[in-house]
Design an enzyme around this catalytic site. Structure first.
Site, PDB file in Angstrom:
ATOM      1  N   SER A  22       1.099  -1.214   0.123  1.00  0.00           N
ATOM      2  CA  SER A  22      -0.022   0.067  -0.060  1.00  0.00           C
ATOM      3  C   SER A  22       0.995   1.073  -0.092  1.00  0.00           C
ATOM      4  CB  SER A  22      -0.939  -0.209   1.172  1.00  0.00           C
ATOM      5  OG  SER A  22      -1.918   0.937   0.892  1.00  0.00           O
TER       6      SER A  22
ATOM      7  N   ASP B  70      -8.022  -6.268  -6.020  1.00  0.00           N
ATOM      8  CA  ASP B  70      -8.008  -4.861  -5.068  1.00  0.00           C
ATOM      9  C   ASP B  70      -8.411  -3.780  -6.228  1.00  0.00           C
ATOM     10  OD1 ASP B  70      -7.458  -2.799  -3.795  1.00  0.00           O
ATOM     11  OD2 ASP B  70      -5.011  -2.781  -3.974  1.00  0.00           O
TER      12      ASP B  70
ATOM     13  N   HIS C 246      -6.222  -6.367  -1.371  1.00  0.00           N
ATOM     14  CA  HIS C 246      -5.367  -5.481  -0.901  1.00  0.00           C
ATOM     15  C   HIS C 246      -4.250  -5.999   0.086  1.00  0.00           C
ATOM     16  CE1 HIS C 246      -3.742  -1.399  -1.035  1.00  0.00           C
ATOM     17  NE2 HIS C 246      -3.696  -1.427   0.411  1.00  0.00           N
TER      18      HIS C 246
END
Length: 458
Positions: A180, A359, A416
């Site tokens: 991320s 994601d 994610h």
């Protein structure tokens, strides 16, 4: 029949409500088994004067394949900005994960063994970064980094201090990984380290051997422009909604190009908020999920004084999975690109980029668009390289594309938080990449898929 006076009715109602509450009240009981304790944990000093320090937990390899002084150390950095790497530790890739159960109206949080832990054959170092994140300590709010250079500088200091804790750590190869917003931290640390190493005596260098980024926000200006098209071709929005979203994306891109960093960050949030409202999804982090990731379990688990004591964390810290203080400090950094750092790294060490297929925030399309724009002499050959079907334990795990130092992986049936969704496959990915085995072997991958697999995303 005589009616009950009103005040007696209210009293009966109050008593009934209290009994219902008491019978269903939930308290939290946490436990920390001895075998789940980290090999080392505690604080690495960043500023001895102010007291700023970085918290870490380290887990030695469970079954190392090489002498311990040669066994790789994988560093894990969480995103956010400002989210604790204890999320990665206790919810994703650490040797034990937080598990929830309800018995006799008591919520029990315990640790259960993770079959896909990344410290199976490597040491893994979890770092709460930047200072002010998780259990890390910022001497003052002004010391919290506001740019990637300062983030990397602190990380370099912390990792070098960690390496100095044991003689056996000194020459072990280091692989910096994260997901991320660590799509910025990891390149920044790698870039800073290689530049710094060039000016240091060999004995003071860090033995950086590669960097890995999962579902990373790395080149935000380009990535923010992919959401509408991705959602449209995924069947999640219609043409009218696509055009509406594209206008919001264009505004975020315009503000970024003009250097209006705070406004650009807000504009990106409007894009993501609008997409979330349009789709009605529980989370953009994984379009399959009916409820968001339960990372709050980690926050509850680490709120216990006994758990803090076991981890050698400062007991007075009120643990937050993600810090608003750090998030606000890095607000103007969000839309700034670090692609040039990745371009430098891929010329000097090996780079892994991976995404969970499901994601919608920082997924496959988001990454592929900026990868194509990399200024690297090998990018043409990489784009022409075979996209190989990747299997783990004879089952489809995803796809691997590789040329020289750059490896790109799409992990099937993952969102994610790839290690949470595909623990064993993520373990196989990191091990094969570090050890350069199979589809992750050094050089051009020429093997063609022997069959075409299918995978449900429903």
């Amino acid at each position: 029949m005589e009616s009950t006076p009103k005040h007696q009715q209210l009293l009966h109602l109050l008593l009934l409500t209290t009994l219902i509450y008491l019978s269903s009240a939930i308290s939290i009981q946490s436990s920390f088994p001895q075998e789940a304790l980290p090999t080392k944990s505690g604080y690495l000093t960043i500023n001895s004067t102010s007291g700023s320090s970085i918290f870490y937990t380290f887990y030695e390899a469970q079954n190392p394949r090489t002498p311990i002084y040669d066994t790789p150390i994988v560093i894990w950095l969480q995103g956010g900005p400002g989210c604790s790497s204890m999320l990665g530790n206790f919810y994703e890739l650490g040797p034990f994960r937080v598990s929830f159960s309800l018995r006799h109206n008591v919520e029990h949080l315990t640790l259960v063994r993770n079959s896909g832990s990344w410290n199976r054959i490597f040491g893994v170092l979890f770092i709460d970064n930047p200072i002010g994140t998780g259990f890390s300590i910022a001497g003052s709010p002004d010391e919290v980094p506001r740019n990637q250079h300062d983030v990397a500088k602190h990380l370099f200091i912390a990792v070098r201090e960690f390496i100095g804790l044991e003689k056996s750590f000194e020459n072990r190869p280091i692989y910096a990984t994260g997901e991320s917003y660590a799509g910025k931290y990891v390149p920044a640390f790698g870039y800073y380290t290689l530049k710094k190493n060039a000016r240091l005596a060999k004995s003071r260098r860090l033995n950086l051997a590669g960097v890995g980024i999962g579902n990373g926000l790395t080149d935000p200006e380009i990535q923010v422009g992919t959401h509408a098209l991705n959602a449209y071709y995924s069947g999640l929005i219609n043409g009218k909604q696509k055009m509406e979203l594209e206008k919001l994306q264009e505004e975020a891109i315009r503000l970024t190009r003009n250097g209006n960093w705070s406004e650009a960050t807000s504009a990106r949030l409007r894009v993501l908020g609008t997409l979330s409202n349009m789709t009605g999804l529980a989370t953009l982090y994984d379009f399959r999920r009916l409820k968001p990731y339960e990372d709050d379990l980690v926050g509850k688990f680490l709120s216990s004084v006994e758990i803090k004591r076991a981890l050698k964390a400062k007991e007075s810290i009120s643990f937050e999975v993600c810090s608003d203080l750090v998030g606000n400090a890095l607000n103007d950094d969000v839309m700034k690109s670090v692609r040039y750092m990745v371009e430098f790294l891929v010329k000097n060490t090996k780079v892994l980029l991976y995404q969970g297929q499901c994601d919608l925030r920082d997924g496959v399309v988001s990454a592929e668009v900026w990868m194509k724009k990399m200024k690297w002499e090998g990018i043409g050959k990489f784009l022409e390289a075979e996209r190989n079907v990747w299997s783990v334990n004879d089952e489809l795990a995803g796809y691997v594309q590789k040329w020289e130092n750059l490896t790109h992986v799409v992990v099937m049936n993952a969102g994610h938080l790839v290690p949470t969704d595909q623990a064993v496959n993520s373990q196989a990915m990191i091990e094969d990449w570090v050890l350069e085995k199979g589809l992750f072997a050094t050089g051009q991958v020429t093997q063609k898929p022997s069959h075409i697999g299918t995978c449900s995303i429903g």
